[in-house]
Write a protein that holds these residues in place. Structure first.
Motif, PDB file in Angstrom:
ATOM      1  N   ALA A 105       0.698  -1.029  -0.133  1.00 15.24           N
ATOM      2  CA  ALA A 105      -0.093   0.111  -0.013  1.00 15.24           C
ATOM      3  C   ALA A 105       0.866   1.080   0.021  1.00 15.24           C
ATOM      4  N   ASN A 106       0.199   2.367  -0.187  1.00 19.00           N
ATOM      5  CA  ASN A 106       0.789   3.704  -0.143  1.00 19.00           C
ATOM      6  C   ASN A 106       0.103   4.643   0.802  1.00 19.00           C
ATOM      7  N   ASP A 128       6.217   9.339   1.762  1.00 17.04           N
ATOM      8  CA  ASP A 128       5.560   8.688   0.629  1.00 17.04           C
ATOM      9  C   ASP A 128       6.019   7.418   0.177  1.00 17.04           C
ATOM     10  N   SER A 129       6.776   6.595   0.669  1.00 18.36           N
ATOM     11  CA  SER A 129       7.372   5.424   0.139  1.00 18.36           C
ATOM     12  C   SER A 129       6.144   4.296   0.450  1.00 18.36           C
ATOM     13  N   PRO A 130       6.303   3.031  -0.526  1.00 22.06           N
ATOM     14  CA  PRO A 130       5.105   2.395  -0.299  1.00 22.06           C
ATOM     15  C   PRO A 130       5.682   1.658   1.093  1.00 22.06           C
ATOM     16  N   PHE A 131       4.504   0.803   1.745  1.00 19.54           N
ATOM     17  CA  PHE A 131       4.742   0.152   2.849  1.00 19.54           C
ATOM     18  C   PHE A 131       3.819  -1.082   2.898  1.00 19.54           C
ATOM     19  N   ALA A 132       4.095  -1.821   3.717  1.00 20.19           N
ATOM     20  CA  ALA A 132       3.529  -3.235   3.717  1.00 20.19           C
ATOM     21  C   ALA A 132       2.444  -3.386   4.939  1.00 20.19           C
ATOM     22  N   PHE A 133       0.971  -3.794   4.867  1.00 22.27           N
ATOM     23  CA  PHE A 133       0.465  -4.075   6.068  1.00 22.27           C
ATOM     24  C   PHE A 133       0.606  -5.453   6.368  1.00 22.27           C
ATOM     25  N   ALA A 134       0.534  -5.935   7.720  1.00 16.96           N
ATOM     26  CA  ALA A 134       0.658  -7.231   7.997  1.00 16.96           C
ATOM     27  C   ALA A 134      -0.561  -8.001   7.662  1.00 16.96           C
TER      28      ALA A 134
END
Length: 254
Positions: A105-106, A128-134
């Motif tokens: 997600a972003n 503003d970097s992409p990240f990850a939900f667990a």
């Protein structure tokens, strides 16, 4: 709670950021950016390939359907998995132990109440970097048709003090250094409970966005553009009043 999110990253960006190796199996439209990812839609997640151990992208339906479920039409919501119930709920227990994933997600959306009305807001990392939900996932198979459905849920925890102003739950956002640990199999006494915590609030930001994001059919880049916090809420269309019936003219002695 996390009930809507967005992803600017396309197939190439997801593969680079999450070091996935199987992008050749997807068409570009399947992994195009989405500005309004909603429950029951198919979204990309990252998991470990059971044979090679490498990270791979899989398209899954948002809203986890347990492998033991008799039907895919559930009477309860499974888009979010409460971290406090991961080892006690029959829906979450096995996926948490054996089938964990990353949900790219972003940003995500919430609708806090402001002056008595819900107001759409977006939340992202400050850079503003992409990240990850667990995430956790499961695989369901239709006993008659043998069709297979893979689906996922986003794990949620109590929010940080800052996030609590907007909602009483938030999705678990993982640091890149913790991606592999979240994905890998682990003994029961070494499951990654310590990663189930709110993301540092000093590394996040929030801004108001268009209320049009509330409609799941809306999915375009302008949805994420900031609007002033004091901007008036979009006026609702009012029904046109029916003209009153004209009474017949009265006589002098009526």
């Amino acid at each position: 709670m996390c009930g809507r999110y967005g992803r600017r990253a396309d197939k190439q960006r997801i593969a680079e950021w999450f070091r996935a190796h199987n992008t050749n199996v997807f068409n570009d439209p399947e992994l195009a950016p989405t500005y309004n990812a909603a429950p029951q839609t198919f979204q990309p997640v990252i998991r470990l390939n059971s044979e090679t151990g490498e990270r791979e992208i899989a398209m899954m339906k948002w809203g986890l359907v347990s492998y033991w479920s008799k039907t895919v039409k559930l009477k309860y919501s499974t888009i979010n998995a409460d971290a406090g119930n991961l080892t006690t709920s029959g829906v979450w227990r096995e996926p948490f132990k054996h089938r964990r994933c990353l949900v790219p997600a972003n940003w995500f959306y919430e609708w806090p109440v402001v002056d008595g009305e819900k107001q759409a807001r977006a939340f992202s990392l400050k850079d503003d970097s992409p990240f990850a939900f667990a995430g956790i996932w499961d695989r369901w198979k239709d006993k008659e048709t043998r069709d297979v459905l893979e689906s996922f849920a986003i794990v949620t925890v109590e929010p940080s003090e800052w996030m609590a102003k907007y909602h009483d739950r938030m999705g678990v956002i993982l640091k890149p250094k913790d991606y592999q640990r979240w994905l890998e199999e682990a003994e029961e006494h070494n499951l990654p409970f310590d990663l189930l915590r709110p993301y540092p609030e000093e590394e996040m930001k929030s801004w108001r966005v268009s209320d049009q994001v509330g409609n799941t059919r809306n999915n375009w880049a302008e949805l994420i553009e900031p609007i002033p916090d004091d901007a008036p809420k979009r006026e609702k269309k009012t029904k046109r009043a029916k003209p009153e019936k004209e009474l017949p003219p009265q006589g002098l002695f009526d």
